[in-house]
Design a protein around this motif. Structure first.
Motif, PDB file in Angstrom:
ATOM      1  N   SER A 248      15.638 -15.913  27.333  1.00  0.00           N
ATOM      2  CA  SER A 248      15.105 -16.936  26.232  1.00  0.00           C
ATOM      3  C   SER A 248      15.328 -18.199  26.481  1.00  0.00           C
ATOM      4  O   SER A 248      14.288 -19.100  26.640  1.00  0.00           O
ATOM      5  CB  SER A 248      15.800 -16.916  24.917  1.00  0.00           C
TER       6      SER A 248
ATOM      7  N   GLU B 199      16.552  -6.123  17.299  1.00  0.00           N
ATOM      8  CA  GLU B 199      15.906  -4.716  17.367  1.00  0.00           C
ATOM      9  C   GLU B 199      15.672  -4.207  18.718  1.00  0.00           C
ATOM     10  O   GLU B 199      16.084  -3.275  19.125  1.00  0.00           O
ATOM     11  CB  GLU B 199      14.904  -4.689  16.505  1.00  0.00           C
ATOM     12  N   ASP B 200      15.071  -5.260  19.602  1.00  0.00           N
ATOM     13  CA  ASP B 200      14.869  -4.833  21.002  1.00  0.00           C
ATOM     14  C   ASP B 200      16.172  -4.728  22.014  1.00  0.00           C
ATOM     15  O   ASP B 200      16.232  -3.991  22.633  1.00  0.00           O
ATOM     16  CB  ASP B 200      13.801  -5.956  21.533  1.00  0.00           C
TER      17      ASP B 200
ATOM     18  N   ARG C 185      22.490  -9.044  15.575  1.00  0.00           N
ATOM     19  CA  ARG C 185      21.765  -9.976  14.595  1.00  0.00           C
ATOM     20  C   ARG C 185      22.573 -11.327  14.346  1.00  0.00           C
ATOM     21  O   ARG C 185      22.288 -12.369  14.252  1.00  0.00           O
ATOM     22  CB  ARG C 185      21.435  -9.187  13.323  1.00  0.00           C
TER      23      ARG C 185
ATOM     24  N   HIS D  85      19.714 -11.454  26.929  1.00  0.00           N
ATOM     25  CA  HIS D  85      18.626 -11.886  26.164  1.00  0.00           C
ATOM     26  C   HIS D  85      18.488 -13.516  26.014  1.00  0.00           C
ATOM     27  O   HIS D  85      17.466 -14.170  25.930  1.00  0.00           O
ATOM     28  CB  HIS D  85      18.501 -11.371  24.768  1.00  0.00           C
TER      29      HIS D  85
ATOM     30  N   PRO E 149      18.480 -13.915  17.527  1.00  0.00           N
ATOM     31  CA  PRO E 149      17.499 -13.962  16.447  1.00  0.00           C
ATOM     32  C   PRO E 149      17.228 -12.650  15.939  1.00  0.00           C
ATOM     33  O   PRO E 149      17.066 -11.789  16.645  1.00  0.00           O
ATOM     34  CB  PRO E 149      16.269 -14.664  17.193  1.00  0.00           C
ATOM     35  N   SER E 150      16.925 -12.541  14.733  1.00  0.00           N
ATOM     36  CA  SER E 150      16.410 -11.100  14.384  1.00  0.00           C
ATOM     37  C   SER E 150      15.496 -10.227  14.760  1.00  0.00           C
ATOM     38  O   SER E 150      15.612  -9.003  15.097  1.00  0.00           O
ATOM     39  CB  SER E 150      16.350 -11.103  12.435  1.00  0.00           C
ATOM     40  N   GLY E 151      14.403 -11.100  15.363  1.00  0.00           N
ATOM     41  CA  GLY E 151      13.127 -10.123  16.124  1.00  0.00           C
ATOM     42  C   GLY E 151      13.871  -9.666  17.400  1.00  0.00           C
ATOM     43  O   GLY E 151      13.293  -8.584  17.939  1.00  0.00           O
ATOM     44  N   ASP E 152      14.598 -10.415  17.937  1.00  0.00           N
ATOM     45  CA  ASP E 152      15.179 -10.099  19.313  1.00  0.00           C
ATOM     46  C   ASP E 152      16.328  -8.927  18.983  1.00  0.00           C
ATOM     47  O   ASP E 152      16.677  -8.182  20.090  1.00  0.00           O
ATOM     48  CB  ASP E 152      15.688 -11.013  20.050  1.00  0.00           C
TER      49      ASP E 152
END
Length: 182
Positions: free
Chosen positions: A74, A34-35, A25, A70, A29-32
């Protein structure tokens, strides 16, 4: 993976998931995040037998590489999005040269029509006469003129279709009862 290794992985997963997620984190980005955490533990599960030392530093090493991947992905996706946006906006706005070529193509197709077809089309399209008035100008009945107009439009459309893509369309709207386009 044997049962002892599986138990060791499970213990490490329970102890390290939150710290690995926090590590990610701070970098994604927080959405990425977790993945990416799921990806870290997938890689760790596959390579569990290759680890050396304590699990957390090893997992951080995997997480660092996953985060870098990532970010690169991105960046590529963002660049692609920008290129697509540019291509889309450039594709919707015809340049002056393209517009001129389209007009030349339409003028060329019109010039290849018979003088009668050209006159019939120009009376309605250029001069803005309705079928009845244009028929009077040509000295024909309204019905005869309407048939000539239809046939001239079909011939012009065929010539435009054979000439290539042209933004001018003579049949983009249906005919009214007077034989004019709406």
């Amino acid at each position: 993976m044997d049962e002892d290794e599986w138990d060791g992985f499970e213990v490490a997963y329970r102890a390290a998931y939150r710290p690995v997620l926090q590590f990610l984190r701070r970098r994604l980005p927080s959405g990425d995040a977790e993945d990416a955490a799921a990806e870290v533990f997938t890689v760790a599960w596959r390579r569990w037998g290759d680890r050396r030392g304590a699990p957390l530093p090893w997992l951080y090493g995997i997480a660092r590489k996953v985060a870098a991947n990532h970010r690169r992905a991105s960046g590529r996706a963002e660049q692609l999005g920008k290129r697509l946006e540019i291509a889309t906006t450039e594709g919707t706005e015809a340049s002056a040269e393209d517009a001129a070529l389209d007009r030349l193509g339409a003028a060329s197709a019109l010039a290849r029509l018979s003088p009668t077809d050209r006159e019939v089309l120009l009376l309605v399209s250029w001069d803005g006469l309705d079928v009845g008035d244009a028929a009077k100008v040509m000295g024909r009945s309204r019905a005869t003129f309407a048939v000539q107009l239809h046939r001239a439009r079909v011939r012009l459309e065929r010539m435009l279709a054979h000439a290539g893509p042209v933004s001018v369309s003579v049949r983009e709207q249906p005919l009214t009862s007077e034989g004019r386009r709406r």
